[in-house]
Design an enzyme around this catalytic site. Structure first.
Site, PDB file in Angstrom:
ATOM      1  CB  CYS A   1       6.051  -8.093  17.366  1.00 56.40           C
ATOM      2  SG  CYS A   1       5.445  -7.890  19.014  1.00 56.40           S
TER       3      CYS A   1
ATOM      4  CG  ASN B   1       1.187  -8.904  18.234  1.00 54.58           C
ATOM      5  OD1 ASN B   1       1.624  -7.770  18.332  1.00 54.58           O
ATOM      6  ND2 ASN B   1       0.148  -9.197  17.485  1.00 54.58           N
ATOM      7  N   GLY B   2       1.702  -7.613  21.388  1.00 53.22           N
ATOM      8  CA  GLY B   2       0.802  -6.852  22.235  1.00 53.22           C
ATOM      9  C   GLY B   2       1.575  -5.989  23.208  1.00 53.22           C
TER      10      GLY B   2
ATOM     11  N   GLY C   1       6.480  -5.742  11.943  1.00 53.83           N
ATOM     12  CA  GLY C   1       7.648  -5.265  12.680  1.00 53.83           C
ATOM     13  C   GLY C   1       8.904  -5.410  11.854  1.00 53.83           C
TER      14      GLY C   1
ATOM     15  CE1 TYR D   1      -0.826   1.456   7.391  1.00 50.13           C
ATOM     16  CE2 TYR D   1      -0.321   1.036   9.689  1.00 50.13           C
ATOM     17  CZ  TYR D   1       0.091   1.392   8.419  1.00 50.13           C
ATOM     18  OH  TYR D   1       1.403   1.683   8.188  1.00 50.13           O
TER      19      TYR D   1
END
Length: 496
Positions: free
Chosen positions: A26, A127-128, A53, A274
């Site tokens: 996210c 996030n994670g 996301g 990426y």
């Protein structure tokens, strides 16, 4: 009281888990800017982070002691419009765009997570991915606390709520909760006392902050990437350091920065290869420059006799240009991407997918016919998409197809917020190089070496997390039988 928007029915499709691309967890965003339209600023910030996301989006806005929340399934542009944003006045906002890793694909798992505490409402974006979710869920259940969602993010918020209700102030509550968590977590947290940014001790997922310019009083923005600062005209100030908590307070000229934990930094190198946008800056340069160097080093390590170099849009293009630079083989655009294809509401059937429906990429026969092609991509996970691309290139007339990958083979699952497969589904973990080559239908295949990948970063002494390539996990994953690799199965949230 928190003023929460009504829950809407979840009419969105399930996330396509058959994608051959790794998926990020996210994007986190936050704004503290008295006098400005923070909801609109956050909307644009999330728009810039949409690549992190595409499953759900949400914004929580604080106006004094009151918080208003709007979150739904869908893209940022589908979830918000002018009327919705106009109903979110305030001076502080926290936003989130999500791809589910822990927790199934339902609106109840969308973020920010909003909870009431002794000190007022709190909104948290994460996030994670934690590796001790099951353990934390059981501990909460033993203390008689139940969760609404099936996410590790809600567990973090509940730990903060518990600390505040137990008498701690906001900074102490945040660090006390963080000390209970194992894994990756970059957090944006809104409170009546201001905006907080916090990063796990290893800093596995990125988080930066910047100053909003041309304001009579200071305004601050936090973002998963610098592209989220650029879009609103915020000037990059610094990276939130691993194990650091930053408190942005209304009226304060400078934020309060404190290191709550010291550990070895381990930024995920896949962010650079990426996930993050090529125009985002890491280590004082754009990722476009890094990815181009990956291709140049790849050409040095694994040259190919060919007529043209092409990249798989969009993420493979910088490395393809670098490969062309390093090899002297001309670069050409051989695949055209339909950039309007995203998370659509009308999905092709599985039969149509298997028949090779070209929703996203279409080859150019007049460029490819009778040519020896080097096709460059950033990674191979399952191999299904790469195989279809090779087939399409041959059908378009390419007489040879040589594939070059600008990262090492992905052989190990990620436990820190990337939705890669279990190891038995990773093609590089199952098959030797020669068999992968035959499986894809290419004339030759080569990956970038891990040494080359790290040399391209120009950060010789920085210990990146490279666990998906070499299995060297900085935080040991939960090996408990029955615990999912990355997410709790649908309907099986933390024990309650």
């Amino acid at each position: 009281m928190a003023n929460l928007s009504p829950t809407v029915p979840d009419v969105s499709p399930r996330v396509d888990r058959t994608s051959d691309r790794p998926q990020e967890a996210c994007g986190v965003y936050g704004v503290l800017a008295p006098g400005l339209d923070v909801a609109n600023l956050t909307y644009f910030g999330l728009y810039a982070l949409q690549h992190r996301g595409q499953e759900s989006a949400g914004i929580a806005v604080f106006q004094g002691e009151q918080v208003r929340l709007h979150k739904e399934m869908g893209l940022v542009s589908q979830v918000f419009d002018r009327d919705i944003l106009a109903r979110l006045p305030g001076d502080l906002a926290v936003g989130h765009t999500r791809y589910s890793t822990t927790g199934s694909s339902h609106v109840c798992n969308a973020q920010p997570v909003v909870l009431m505490t002794r000190l007022g409402p709190m909104a948290m974006a994460h996030n994670g991915n934690l590796v001790n979710t099951v353990e934390l869920g059981r501990a909460m259940a033993e203390r008689g606390r139940s969760s609404v969602s099936s996410t590790d993010s809600e567990l973090i918020a509940m730990l903060i709520q518990e600390a505040v209700d137990g008498g701690a102030g906001w900074p102490e509550a945040l660090t006390r909760a963080a000390s209970c968590c194992r894994g990756a977590y970059s957090l944006g947290i809104g409170t009546p006392a201001g905006l907080f940014a916090l990063r796990d001790p290893h800093g596995i997922r990125p988080l930066v902050f910047g100053r909003l310019a041309d304001m009579e009083q200071d305004g601050w923005t936090i973002s998963s990437e610098t592209c989220g600062l650029d879009i609103v005209g915020a000037e990059f100030h610094d990276t939130v350091a691993p194990g650091e908590m930053i408190w942005f307070r209304p009226g304060a000229r400078e934020p309060d920065r404190r290191r709550w934990c010291e550990a070895t930094p381990r930024l995920c190198v896949f962010e650079m290869i990426y996930f993050a946008r090529p125009d985002s800056n890491f280590f004082e340069e754009s990722l476009y420059s890094y990815r181009r160097r990956l291709g140049t080093i790849l050409a040095e390590e694994s040259p190919a006799e060919a007529d043209l170099v092409i990249g798989v849009p969009d993420s493979g293009i910088p490395a393809a240009i670098g490969f062309a630079d390093g090899s002297g083989v001309p670069y050409a655009e051989g695949l055209v991407k339909n950039r309007y294809v995203g998370r659509t509401f009308i999905q092709p059937s599985q039969g149509m997918r298997e028949a090779g429906i070209r929703l996203k990429l279409n080859p150019l026969p007049d460029v490819l016919a009778n040519q020896r092609i080097v096709v460059v991509d950033d990674s191979i996970v399952r191999g299904s998409t790469s195989r279809k691309i090779v087939k399409a290139l041959r059908e378009a007339g390419a007489c040879e197809v040589h594939m070059r990958i600008s990262s090492p083979p992905v052989k190990h699952p990620c436990y820190y917020g990337i939705d890669t497969d279990t190891q038995d589904q990773l093609v590089a973990a199952r098959l030797p190089l020669e068999r992968i080559c035959r499986h894809l239908g290419v004339d030759s295949l080569a990956y970038l070496s891990q040494e080359g990948m790290l040399r391209a970063t120009r950060q010789q002494d920085y210990p990146f997390c490279t666990a998906c390539f070499d299995g060297q996990y900085p935080i040991p994953p939960n090996k408990e039988p029955g615990a999912s690799k990355l997410r709790l199965e649908s309907g099986q949230g933390p024990p309650s």
